[in-house]
Design an enzyme around this catalytic site. Structure first.
Site, PDB file in Angstrom:
ATOM      1  N   LYS A   1      -2.719 -32.497  24.823  1.00 55.76           N
ATOM      2  CA  LYS A   1      -2.495 -31.877  23.520  1.00 55.76           C
ATOM      3  C   LYS A   1      -1.420 -32.688  22.795  1.00 55.76           C
ATOM      4  O   LYS A   1      -0.407 -33.060  23.412  1.00 55.76           O
ATOM      5  CB  LYS A   1      -2.028 -30.438  23.745  1.00 55.76           C
TER       6      LYS A   1
ATOM      7  N   SER B   1      -4.064 -22.720  19.943  1.00 51.19           N
ATOM      8  CA  SER B   1      -3.877 -23.996  19.299  1.00 51.19           C
ATOM      9  C   SER B   1      -4.378 -25.184  20.110  1.00 51.19           C
ATOM     10  O   SER B   1      -4.510 -26.278  19.555  1.00 51.19           O
ATOM     11  CB  SER B   1      -2.400 -24.192  18.972  1.00 51.19           C
TER      12      SER B   1
ATOM     13  N   SER C   1      -2.794 -19.891  23.702  1.00 52.53           N
ATOM     14  CA  SER C   1      -3.313 -21.151  23.155  1.00 52.53           C
ATOM     15  C   SER C   1      -4.011 -22.068  24.154  1.00 52.53           C
ATOM     16  O   SER C   1      -4.622 -23.054  23.758  1.00 52.53           O
ATOM     17  CB  SER C   1      -2.181 -21.930  22.468  1.00 52.53           C
TER      18      SER C   1
END
Lengths: 460, 460
Positions: A78, A153, A177
């Protein structure tokens, strides 16, 4: 030979030199090249350095210096996880050209385990929001239906794993997330215990609630990746000096003595009928795997003020200096923490600590908890592109079942448990006591084996 | 037979029924009656209930049901530690008539160990300040020179132990409030690791920095009392679930392999010459007891904002409702926390956590740290009765060497190490790694034995 798509199947053939890390990495890069224009799962692809790392892995494995099941395995990160010399943007305009000088601790550990760092996944700006907010680098699209969100996210990470662009991805989870996008994209997402994996070198959203965890194609793969990243980091005040279990061995333990709690109230309220049916079916399977399933009642905590105050504390200097570098809705959310007093923060923080303490009691009664990961399947992107106000109800609903586990700090995994009629994945959430990722993984693995998910869906 | 004045000597004769708990309790009550009018060490004496508890202990011991070394031993409590049905005032007008319905966890544990709860010790209002602030119930006087302070905030506890009014007392230490009065009154004061003993049912000063610990006549007695109160309390979010060592057995371990660090910079700056000489002499003795003594450099943390913000969070409601129930200087200090933002608090709290993390490094190099407990001997009360402004420099100096150990959360003990020419006690501070109270006690005990402090000063 064909390249298996799960790490636990790939590792033996890499070790046996039946497949080369270079071949595997090239295959991933090809898949990224083919699919990323549509999915937008990667902000940065590190083709050159990944190939160099794959070559080095190949050399070591050829010499008989196999480091373990991640050796030569391409993994993505990420894009709020620092990578030395590779830009780490947090999907923001502010950090669009930010190049850290040092790897995050989890990256250091992955490299030590021999993993190949493939690139940096797209996310919501500064990891804000599970759905409606956007990335400075554009929306991520769900591989099962590109008109829908991948969740967030860590949406880019989930989409990349689900689409076979990498063998695992590392995400972060402050309210869901990792688990939310895993559920919406049909892969496995594990949020370990608070303090289990270092957040050192990870751009924070909320220090008290941030967790780093793997997204993978199978539960066994989640165990393998967790093994590499788990453990005390002297430089990260949030990690705890608690022994790390053997997660891979834990998978083969029996689930037969486990007692499972089902917190119907709250977690099963107002669930999409297709999700409810899939979870009911999953519970019927799990009933055959464990000693007991029973209803339990939980006191569900919230944490809004805590998160906004901590986020503001991190961003205060930058929002004062360059507010124009933030998207309006992100800025609004950050600024909601600006007027929190120390008094209020202290009380909220104590409430969180109390919640972390009191949740331990339930585990005298049951070993694990099971809920739907998400109350609904992936919403359409167009639907979420309405005004921010209109979006919020969906957003609240999306993270409703995952958020409490961040406050409690409990390990929780999302595993696929079926599809809607229109082909959207559904996720099942299994959570356990603090530091008992082994138990969580054990039941998730037993369930996955019983339903043969990975055989049906992860083959080439 | 005569009654020994240290618990480790008293316990065997109580167990052997050579002395009765009733006799011991009566002796303490007589001593309180005789000395308290001058020392003002007790706010509340629980004569009746103490005698009833002593009678119960006698019955049990006679039946052969000896509970351990605290059985039948009279102990006093700083008057901010809740006692069911007995007023707990925090030496304040606000709580002058407050009667809790439940014992604090440490009281529950002491009673379980068979201790006799003798009464409630005087302190500074709400445990504020090491010197200049006063109690709603008047000043405590130092038993070695009644014109001087006993120190604080656990001054009544230290005076009571030093004057033989009880065999041990439980105090609290947020910046030095156990160790400072122990040093000034010539007794032993131990602040354990942050999280080692429950603060449940103790009126807080600062949740992040408060520690509960014993004041005793000897190091062995500190080990005995710590054993009873140490350990995880599910109801107290600050306690940690870390195994409790056998502190009494640890005393007999050898000190010969220990490496001692002496942080000259800061901790030895601007020390009263008589204190400096006593500490130098103590280090010469300790040199003969350990493997190595060497100079070390420490990065010394502070924590003012953290403490004031947490104190305000606790008092906010009451200061808004009844400001007149607070002394002006206490109120001023509490209100200094009113305008701290969550942002600032979060950053200060993270700094504290970083300090707790980074101090661990020094213990790769040494096993223990030694400093003077106090830079000066007990000041005269009259000298401290000047305007608050004039007092602050002395106050800052008083807690200068103790406060950093609260921020670090390290276990630290003050043991007597001599007297000034005018007969005022001097204290030596020994600190160790987190959870290693056993090491701290071991060296403190070895030093005490080498100097025979307790034989010379604690006999009848």
């Amino acid at each position: 030979m064909s390249i298996p798509q799960a790490i636990f199947e790939l590792a033996p053939v890499l070790r046996a030199k039946a497949v080369s890390p270079l071949e595997v990495t090239r295959r991933c890069l090809e898949r990224i090249e083919k699919l990323n224009p549509e999915l937008n799962a990667f902000i940065t692809v590190c083709a050159e350095s990944a190939l160099a790392q794959a070559r080095a892995a190949e050399t070591e494995i050829t010499r008989g210096e196999w480091r373990g099941p991640l050796h030569g395995v391409p993994i993505a990160l990420k894009d709020l996880i620092d990578t030395a010399g590779i830009r780490t943007t947090a999907a923001s305009a502010l950090f669009a050209n930010r190049a850290p000088t040092k790897d995050a601790e989890v990256v250091r550990r992955l490299k030590q385990a021999g993993a190949v760092i493939l690139g940096k996944n797209n996310l919501h700006e500064f990891a804000y929001g599970g759905s409606s907010l956007v990335s400075h680098f554009g929306d991520v699209h769900n591989p099962w239906d590109t008109s829908r969100i991948a969740g967030g996210s860590s949406g880019g990470s989930a989409a990349a794993v689900a689409a076979g662009m990498c063998f695992a991805a590392i995400g972060t989870d402050t309210a869901g997330s990792v688990r939310e996008p895993a559920a919406l994209c049909g892969c496995v997402g594990l949020k370990p215990t608070y303090g289990r994996a270092s957040t050192g070198g990870v751009i924070p959203l909320s220090w008290s609630l941030d967790h780093v965890g793997p997204l993978t194609a199978s539960v066994a793969d989640a165990a393998i990746v967790l093994q590499a990243i788990a453990g005390y980091d002297p430089a990260d005040i949030t990690t705890a000096d608690v022994p790390v279990a053997d997660y891979v061995s834990a998978l083969s333990g029996s689930s037969k003595s486990l007692r499972v709690g089902v917190p119907h109230a709250y977690f099963y309220d107002d669930i999409d009928p297709e999700v409810a049916a899939a979870v009911e079916q999953a519970l019927a399977v799990i009933k055959t795997l464990v000693a007991e399933i029973k209803d339990v009642a939980l006191d569900v905590p919230t944490n809004r003020k805590l998160q906004s105050a901590e986020s503001y504390a991190f961003h205060a200097e930058n929002v004062a200096k360059s507010p124009e570098k933030y998207q309006a809705e992100t800025l609004r959310r950050i600024m909601s923490g600006a007027n929190v007093s120390a008094q209020e923060y202290i009380l909220r923080r104590r409430e969180m600590e109390e919640a972390r303490r009191s949740i331990r009691e339930i585990f005298g009664n049951v070993d694990l908890l099971i809920t739907p990961t998400m109350p609904i399947p992936a919403p359409a992107i167009a639907e979420l592109k309405k005004t921010p106000e209109a979006l919020r109800p969906a957003e609240l609903k999306l993270l409703r079942n995952t958020r409490p586990f961040n406050v409690w700090g409990l390990p929780a995994i999302s595993v696929p448990c079926g599809f809607t009629q229109s082909g959207l994945p559904i996720g099942l959430q299994i959570a356990g006591p603090h530091w008992r990722e082994d138990l969580v993984l054990r039941l998730a693995h037993a369930y996955e084996q019983a339903t043969e998910w990975h055989k049906r869906h992860c083959g080439e």
